[in-house]
Enzyme design. Structure first.
Site, mmCIF file in Angstrom:
data_model
loop_
_atom_site.group_PDB
_atom_site.id
_atom_site.type_symbol
_atom_site.label_atom_id
_atom_site.label_comp_id
_atom_site.label_asym_id
_atom_site.label_seq_id
_atom_site.Cartn_x
_atom_site.Cartn_y
_atom_site.Cartn_z
ATOM 1 N N PHE A 1 0.939 -1.341 -0.236
ATOM 2 C CA PHE A 1 -0.053 -0.028 -0.034
ATOM 3 C C PHE A 1 1.305 1.241 -0.125
ATOM 4 O O PHE A 1 1.703 0.645 0.934
ATOM 5 C CB PHE A 1 -0.899 0.421 1.196
ATOM 6 N N GLU B 1 -1.196 -4.809 8.367
ATOM 7 C CA GLU B 1 -1.142 -6.653 8.224
ATOM 8 C C GLU B 1 0.569 -6.636 8.947
ATOM 9 O O GLU B 1 1.098 -7.651 8.829
ATOM 10 C CB GLU B 1 -1.090 -6.876 6.484
ATOM 11 N N VAL C 1 1.133 5.591 6.145
ATOM 12 C CA VAL C 1 -0.746 5.382 6.029
ATOM 13 C C VAL C 1 -1.141 6.929 5.796
ATOM 14 O O VAL C 1 -0.375 7.744 6.433
ATOM 15 C CB VAL C 1 -1.373 4.767 7.725
ATOM 16 N N ILE C 2 -1.555 7.317 4.785
ATOM 17 C CA ILE C 2 -1.734 8.822 4.195
ATOM 18 C C ILE C 2 -3.543 9.008 5.204
ATOM 19 O O ILE C 2 -4.189 8.526 4.552
ATOM 20 C CB ILE C 2 -1.661 8.542 3.006
ATOM 21 N N GLY D 1 -10.090 11.243 4.090
ATOM 22 C CA GLY D 1 -11.450 12.115 4.452
ATOM 23 C C GLY D 1 -12.711 11.238 5.360
ATOM 24 O O GLY D 1 -13.664 11.724 5.821
ATOM 25 N N THR D 2 -12.030 9.521 5.900
ATOM 26 C CA THR D 2 -12.849 9.260 6.363
ATOM 27 C C THR D 2 -11.769 8.706 7.920
ATOM 28 O O THR D 2 -11.564 8.725 7.945
ATOM 29 C CB THR D 2 -13.403 8.014 6.114
ATOM 30 N N HIS E 1 -10.842 5.854 8.642
ATOM 31 C CA HIS E 1 -10.508 4.614 8.321
ATOM 32 C C HIS E 1 -8.461 4.897 9.408
ATOM 33 O O HIS E 1 -8.070 3.957 9.883
ATOM 34 C CB HIS E 1 -10.379 4.645 6.682
ATOM 35 N N ARG F 1 9.529 12.873 3.331
ATOM 36 C CA ARG F 1 10.555 12.005 4.497
ATOM 37 C C ARG F 1 10.082 10.132 3.850
ATOM 38 O O ARG F 1 10.771 10.187 4.945
ATOM 39 C CB ARG F 1 9.173 11.518 5.669
HETATM 40 N N1 INI Z 1 -3.059 0.532 4.743
HETATM 41 C C1 INI Z 1 -1.391 1.892 4.286
HETATM 42 O O1 INI Z 1 -0.936 0.721 4.124
HETATM 43 N N2 INI Z 1 -1.679 2.556 3.937
HETATM 44 C C2 INI Z 1 -2.878 3.375 4.147
HETATM 45 O O2 INI Z 1 -3.132 4.227 4.178
HETATM 46 C C3 INI Z 1 -4.237 2.709 4.169
HETATM 47 N N3 INI Z 1 -5.228 3.047 3.932
HETATM 48 O O3 INI Z 1 -5.307 4.480 4.281
HETATM 49 O O4 INI Z 1 -6.760 2.505 4.189
HETATM 50 C C4 INI Z 1 -3.974 1.041 4.248
HETATM 51 N N4 INI Z 1 -5.304 0.463 4.208
HETATM 52 C C5 INI Z 1 -5.335 -0.893 3.972
HETATM 53 C C6 INI Z 1 -5.166 -1.112 5.605
HETATM 54 O O5 INI Z 1 -3.767 -1.426 5.664
HETATM 55 C C7 INI Z 1 -5.505 -3.347 4.857
HETATM 56 O O6 INI Z 1 -4.088 -3.726 4.067
HETATM 57 C C8 INI Z 1 -6.608 -3.499 4.482
HETATM 58 O O7 INI Z 1 -7.465 -3.300 5.558
HETATM 59 C C9 INI Z 1 -7.009 -5.123 4.703
HETATM 60 O O8 INI Z 1 -6.420 -5.992 5.635
#
Ligand code: INI
Length: 154
Positions: free
Chosen positions: A22, A58, A81-82, A85-86, A88, A127
Site C-alpha cells: 500500500f 498486516e 498511512v496517509i 476523508g474518513t 479509517h 520523508r
Molecule cells: N494501508 C496502508 O498501509 N496505508 C494506508 O494509508 C491505508 N489506508 O489509508 O487505508 C491502508 N489500508 C489498508 C490496510 O492496511 C489493510 O491492508 C486492509 O484493510 C486489509 O486488511
C-alpha cells in the site's frame, strides 16, 4: 560509571525488512533507504531479507512471525498511512503503531518503526528521500544500534 550503547556495526549481522505494498510509491523509497543504510554500515546484501505485506494493518502480525524466526539480529517495519476523508486513517495508523509496539516489546530482537503517518502524500514523499530525509534509513540506523546493544545485554 558504566555506559552501554550500541555501535553502528552491521558486519556479520542479518536483518529482515517487512514492507507494505500500500502506498508503494512511498514505501519503495523507504526500502531503498533502509537497504542503503544497512549496506553502508557493513551488512552484506545477502544478509537482508525483504518481506512484503498488503498494508500497514498486516505489519504487526507479519513482523511478529518474522521476528520469531531464527537468525535475524533485527527487523525493520516499513509502511505509509496517509489520512483520507474518513476516520479509517485513525484506526489503521493507531492499530499499526500500537501493534508494532507490542511486537517490539515481546520480541527478543529489536524491531524498529519506519511507518509514516501523514496528512498528505507530499508529507510522505518528503520523508521518503526528499527534503525531510528518509525514515527508512533512520529506522535501519536504529535497528543497527539496538542490535548491537541487545548483543551486549545477552
Ligand atoms: N494501508 C496502508 O498501509 N496505508 C494506508 O494509508 C491505508 N489506508 O489509508 O487505508 C491502508 N489500508 C489498508 C490496510 O492496511 C489493510 O491492508 C486492509 O484493510 C486489509 O486488511
Amino acid at each position: 560509571m558504566n555506559e552501554f550503547k550500541g555501535d553502528l556495526v552491521g558486519t556479520g549481522k542479518r536483518f529482515a525488512i517487512v514492507v507494505t505494498r500500500f502506498n508503494s510509491l512511498v514505501t519503495e523509497q523507504l526500502v531503498a533507504g533502509a537497504i542503503d543504510c544497512l549496506v553502508r554500515h557493513g551488512v552484506q546484501s545477502d544478509d537482508i531479507d525483504l518481506f512484503r505485506v498488503p498494508g500497514a494493518w498486516e505489519l504487526p502480525a507479519a513482523v511478529s512471525r518474522v521476528a520469531g524466526r531464527e537468525g535475524y539480529d533485527g527487523v525493520i517495519a516499513l509502511g505509509c498511512v496517509i489520512r483520507g476523508g474518513t476516520p479509517h486513517f485513525e484506526y489503521v495508523a493507531g492499530e499499526t503503531t500500537r501493534g508494532l509496539g507490542m511486537v517490539a516489546r515481546q520480541a527478543t530482537i529489536p524491531v524498529t518503526l519506519g511507518v509514516l503517518t501523514t496528512d498528505t502524500v507530499d508529507q510522505a514523499l518528503e520523508r521518503a528521500g526528499t527534503k525531510a530525509g528518509n525514515k527508512g534509513w533512520d529506522a535501519a540506523l536504529s535497528v543497527l544500534e539496538m542490535a548491537d546493544l541487545f548483543r551486549q545485554l545477552e
